[in-house]
Design a protein around this motif. Structure first.
Motif, PDB file in Angstrom:
ATOM      1  N   PHE A 125      25.562   8.131  24.588  1.00 14.97           N
ATOM      2  CA  PHE A 125      26.787   7.382  24.174  1.00 14.97           C
ATOM      3  C   PHE A 125      26.520   5.968  24.041  1.00 14.97           C
ATOM      4  O   PHE A 125      27.337   5.360  23.468  1.00 14.97           O
ATOM      5  N   SER A 126      25.529   5.366  24.632  1.00 16.76           N
ATOM      6  CA  SER A 126      25.243   3.785  24.648  1.00 16.76           C
ATOM      7  C   SER A 126      24.871   3.734  22.906  1.00 16.76           C
ATOM      8  O   SER A 126      25.302   2.622  22.212  1.00 16.76           O
ATOM      9  N   GLU A 127      23.976   4.603  22.362  1.00 16.34           N
ATOM     10  CA  GLU A 127      23.720   4.579  21.125  1.00 16.34           C
ATOM     11  C   GLU A 127      24.811   4.559  20.302  1.00 16.34           C
ATOM     12  O   GLU A 127      25.027   4.067  19.083  1.00 16.34           O
ATOM     13  N   ILE A 128      25.974   5.536  20.294  1.00 12.83           N
ATOM     14  CA  ILE A 128      26.994   5.654  19.525  1.00 12.83           C
ATOM     15  C   ILE A 128      27.698   4.076  19.691  1.00 12.83           C
ATOM     16  O   ILE A 128      28.106   3.843  18.443  1.00 12.83           O
ATOM     17  N   VAL A 129      27.873   3.670  20.831  1.00 15.05           N
ATOM     18  CA  VAL A 129      28.719   2.470  20.878  1.00 15.05           C
ATOM     19  C   VAL A 129      28.200   1.284  20.161  1.00 15.05           C
ATOM     20  O   VAL A 129      28.482   0.474  19.201  1.00 15.05           O
ATOM     21  N   ILE A 130      26.550   1.288  20.209  1.00 14.80           N
ATOM     22  CA  ILE A 130      25.818   0.193  19.573  1.00 14.80           C
ATOM     23  C   ILE A 130      26.055   0.225  18.083  1.00 14.80           C
ATOM     24  O   ILE A 130      26.109  -0.630  17.301  1.00 14.80           O
ATOM     25  N   SER A 131      25.779   1.739  17.591  1.00 14.03           N
ATOM     26  CA  SER A 131      25.710   2.050  16.266  1.00 14.03           C
ATOM     27  C   SER A 131      27.039   1.505  15.599  1.00 14.03           C
ATOM     28  O   SER A 131      27.225   0.816  14.549  1.00 14.03           O
ATOM     29  N   TYR A 132      28.278   1.752  16.388  1.00 13.63           N
ATOM     30  CA  TYR A 132      29.621   1.605  15.868  1.00 13.63           C
ATOM     31  C   TYR A 132      29.992  -0.064  15.732  1.00 13.63           C
ATOM     32  O   TYR A 132      30.253  -0.659  14.942  1.00 13.63           O
ATOM     33  N   THR A 133      29.469  -0.600  16.703  1.00 14.93           N
ATOM     34  CA  THR A 133      29.341  -1.939  16.901  1.00 14.93           C
ATOM     35  C   THR A 133      28.805  -2.890  15.747  1.00 14.93           C
ATOM     36  O   THR A 133      29.348  -3.724  15.193  1.00 14.93           O
ATOM     37  N   LEU A 134      27.500  -2.475  15.512  1.00 16.91           N
ATOM     38  CA  LEU A 134      26.718  -3.260  14.417  1.00 16.91           C
ATOM     39  C   LEU A 134      27.310  -2.865  13.132  1.00 16.91           C
ATOM     40  O   LEU A 134      27.229  -3.746  12.330  1.00 16.91           O
ATOM     41  N   PHE A 135      27.941  -1.612  12.756  1.00 13.81           N
ATOM     42  CA  PHE A 135      28.253  -1.329  11.609  1.00 13.81           C
ATOM     43  C   PHE A 135      29.512  -2.177  11.445  1.00 13.81           C
ATOM     44  O   PHE A 135      29.882  -2.612  10.099  1.00 13.81           O
ATOM     45  N   ASN A 136      30.539  -2.049  12.237  1.00 19.10           N
ATOM     46  CA  ASN A 136      31.737  -3.064  12.030  1.00 19.10           C
ATOM     47  C   ASN A 136      31.475  -4.455  11.917  1.00 19.10           C
ATOM     48  O   ASN A 136      32.043  -4.967  11.230  1.00 19.10           O
ATOM     49  N   ALA A 137      30.379  -4.837  12.738  1.00 22.75           N
ATOM     50  CA  ALA A 137      29.998  -6.339  12.505  1.00 22.75           C
ATOM     51  C   ALA A 137      29.440  -6.654  11.085  1.00 22.75           C
ATOM     52  O   ALA A 137      29.883  -7.720  10.483  1.00 22.75           O
ATOM     53  N   VAL A 138      28.579  -5.707  10.800  1.00 15.94           N
ATOM     54  CA  VAL A 138      28.095  -5.767   9.108  1.00 15.94           C
ATOM     55  C   VAL A 138      29.184  -5.817   8.218  1.00 15.94           C
ATOM     56  O   VAL A 138      29.465  -6.615   7.235  1.00 15.94           O
ATOM     57  N   ALA A 139      30.203  -4.920   8.450  1.00 15.14           N
ATOM     58  CA  ALA A 139      31.536  -4.789   7.452  1.00 15.14           C
ATOM     59  C   ALA A 139      32.226  -5.835   7.589  1.00 15.14           C
ATOM     60  O   ALA A 139      32.937  -6.590   6.478  1.00 15.14           O
ATOM     61  N   ASP A 140      32.448  -6.738   8.799  1.00 11.48           N
ATOM     62  CA  ASP A 140      33.268  -7.603   8.934  1.00 11.48           C
ATOM     63  C   ASP A 140      32.586  -9.054   8.252  1.00 11.48           C
ATOM     64  O   ASP A 140      33.325  -9.987   7.711  1.00 11.48           O
ATOM     65  N   ILE A 141      31.275  -9.136   8.455  1.00 13.51           N
ATOM     66  CA  ILE A 141      30.598 -10.391   7.711  1.00 13.51           C
ATOM     67  C   ILE A 141      30.759 -10.129   6.174  1.00 13.51           C
ATOM     68  O   ILE A 141      30.874 -11.128   5.555  1.00 13.51           O
ATOM     69  N   ILE A 142      30.787  -8.941   5.560  1.00 10.66           N
ATOM     70  CA  ILE A 142      30.766  -8.724   4.164  1.00 10.66           C
ATOM     71  C   ILE A 142      32.281  -9.424   3.779  1.00 10.66           C
ATOM     72  O   ILE A 142      32.547  -9.708   2.775  1.00 10.66           O
ATOM     73  N   GLU A 143      33.259  -8.605   4.588  1.00 10.58           N
ATOM     74  CA  GLU A 143      34.782  -8.892   4.521  1.00 10.58           C
ATOM     75  C   GLU A 143      35.045 -10.487   4.483  1.00 10.58           C
ATOM     76  O   GLU A 143      35.930 -10.881   3.724  1.00 10.58           O
ATOM     77  N   ILE A 144      34.379 -11.139   5.555  1.00  8.10           N
ATOM     78  CA  ILE A 144      34.632 -12.633   5.645  1.00  8.10           C
ATOM     79  C   ILE A 144      34.645 -13.402   4.346  1.00  8.10           C
ATOM     80  O   ILE A 144      35.391 -14.337   4.083  1.00  8.10           O
ATOM     81  N   LYS A 145      33.672 -12.955   3.551  1.00 13.22           N
ATOM     82  CA  LYS A 145      33.205 -13.741   2.160  1.00 13.22           C
ATOM     83  C   LYS A 145      34.448 -13.567   1.260  1.00 13.22           C
ATOM     84  O   LYS A 145      34.729 -14.462   0.318  1.00 13.22           O
ATOM     85  N   LYS A 146      35.512 -12.625   1.487  1.00 11.63           N
ATOM     86  CA  LYS A 146      36.448 -12.303   0.475  1.00 11.63           C
ATOM     87  C   LYS A 146      37.743 -12.938   1.074  1.00 11.63           C
ATOM     88  O   LYS A 146      38.698 -12.842   0.350  1.00 11.63           O
ATOM     89  N   LEU A 147      37.969 -13.440   2.231  1.00 10.22           N
ATOM     90  CA  LEU A 147      38.877 -13.901   3.009  1.00 10.22           C
ATOM     91  C   LEU A 147      39.421 -15.339   2.669  1.00 10.22           C
ATOM     92  O   LEU A 147      38.388 -16.145   2.428  1.00 10.22           O
ATOM     93  N   ASN A 148      40.488 -15.876   2.401  1.00  9.52           N
ATOM     94  CA  ASN A 148      40.865 -17.332   2.696  1.00  9.52           C
ATOM     95  C   ASN A 148      40.775 -18.051   3.984  1.00  9.52           C
ATOM     96  O   ASN A 148      40.584 -17.024   5.059  1.00  9.52           O
ATOM     97  N   ARG A 149      40.871 -19.090   3.923  1.00  8.63           N
ATOM     98  CA  ARG A 149      40.964 -19.883   5.120  1.00  8.63           C
ATOM     99  C   ARG A 149      41.822 -19.326   6.428  1.00  8.63           C
ATOM    100  O   ARG A 149      41.388 -19.297   7.703  1.00  8.63           O
ATOM    101  N   SER A 150      43.031 -19.069   6.199  1.00 10.14           N
ATOM    102  CA  SER A 150      44.175 -18.982   7.304  1.00 10.14           C
ATOM    103  C   SER A 150      43.572 -17.430   7.861  1.00 10.14           C
ATOM    104  O   SER A 150      43.588 -17.304   9.103  1.00 10.14           O
ATOM    105  N   LYS A 151      43.310 -16.530   7.156  1.00 11.44           N
ATOM    106  CA  LYS A 151      42.739 -15.109   7.600  1.00 11.44           C
ATOM    107  C   LYS A 151      41.200 -15.170   8.395  1.00 11.44           C
ATOM    108  O   LYS A 151      40.913 -14.643   9.274  1.00 11.44           O
ATOM    109  N   LEU A 152      40.531 -16.443   7.991  1.00 11.36           N
ATOM    110  CA  LEU A 152      39.067 -16.529   8.679  1.00 11.36           C
ATOM    111  C   LEU A 152      39.471 -16.937  10.045  1.00 11.36           C
ATOM    112  O   LEU A 152      38.438 -16.251  11.066  1.00 11.36           O
TER     113      LEU A 152
END
Length: 236
Positions: free
Chosen positions: A101-128
């Protein structure tokens, strides 16, 4: 522009629905969690992950922008962990619930973190201002919960349920804030900052317009010269 806004609104609505499903999954795991973990414990987990993968595929089929690939990868990740949980479980349940279960949690956490970092490049200032704190909170909570699960053999499912509840709540708040930011009042006053991608697109459009204008002007000049040459040739 209207088509783009409509697509973004649809994407935000689908995001909120999927986040609500994640929240419900966390709440259901909390209800079914028991100190005496057995084969049913793993059944609750892989069933929840298969449900998440199904709704992620539905979101992938409905969304028309780049966010659909996030849901495709989320669905694949959920299927992989659900299948591993199903295969690893037996009559007595998991041998090591806390590790799995700890592996499941850490995998989802890292996956969402990478996806968020990629999405940050496309956002404007107010959404950042919304995205960055949510990303940091989600990352910290995921790391802390994964460590707690790893060190607790008898409370692994109980603690993991709170992870899904927290992530669901954070994502719902984030997307609700996006809808407020995209609204007409805030959008006009505070949403003037543009992302780098939007600035690049505008520059490319301006360059194309200038090139077309230059081509049109040169074409007009050539036509005028041809007409003059024709007149001169007729007079001669």
């Amino acid at each position: 522009m209207k088509k783009g806004l409509d697509k973004n609104k649809i994407c935000t609505i689908i995001d909120i629905i999927v986040d609500c499903i994640v929240l419900v999954i966390g709440y259901m795991l909390l209800l079914f969690s028991d100190l005496n973990q057995n084969a049913q414990t793993s059944m609750y987990v892989y069933t929840s992950l298969y449900v998440l993968s199904f709704f992620s595929l539905v979101a992938y089929s409905l969304i028309k922008n780049d966010k659909k690939y996030y849901y495709l990868l989320l669905s694949l990740l959920s299927i992989i962990f659900a299948t591993i949980t199903l295969i690893s479980s037996n009559e007595n349940g998991f041998v090591l619930y806390n590790v799995a279960f700890s592996e499941i949690v850490i995998s989802y956490t890292l996956f969402n973190a990478v996806a968020d970092i990629i999405e940050i490049k496309k956002l404007n200032r107010s959404k950042l201002y919304v995205k960055i704190p949510v990303t940091l909170f989600s990352l910290c909570i995921g790391m802390i919960i994964s460590i707690i699960i790893y060190n607790n053999k008898f409370l692994s499912l109980y603690i993991m349920s709170y992870y899904f509840i927290a992530i669901g709540l954070f994502k719902i708040i984030e997307n609700c804030m996006y809808t407020i930011i995209d609204g007409p009042t805030i959008n006009k006053k505070y949403n003037k900052g543009e992302s780098k991608a939007e600035v690049k697109k505008k520059r490319i459009k301006e360059l194309r317009k200038r090139k077309l204008e230059v081509k049109n002007k040169t074409g007009e000049v050539i036509e005028l010269e041809n007409k003059k040459n024709k007149k001169v040739s007729k007079n001669n």
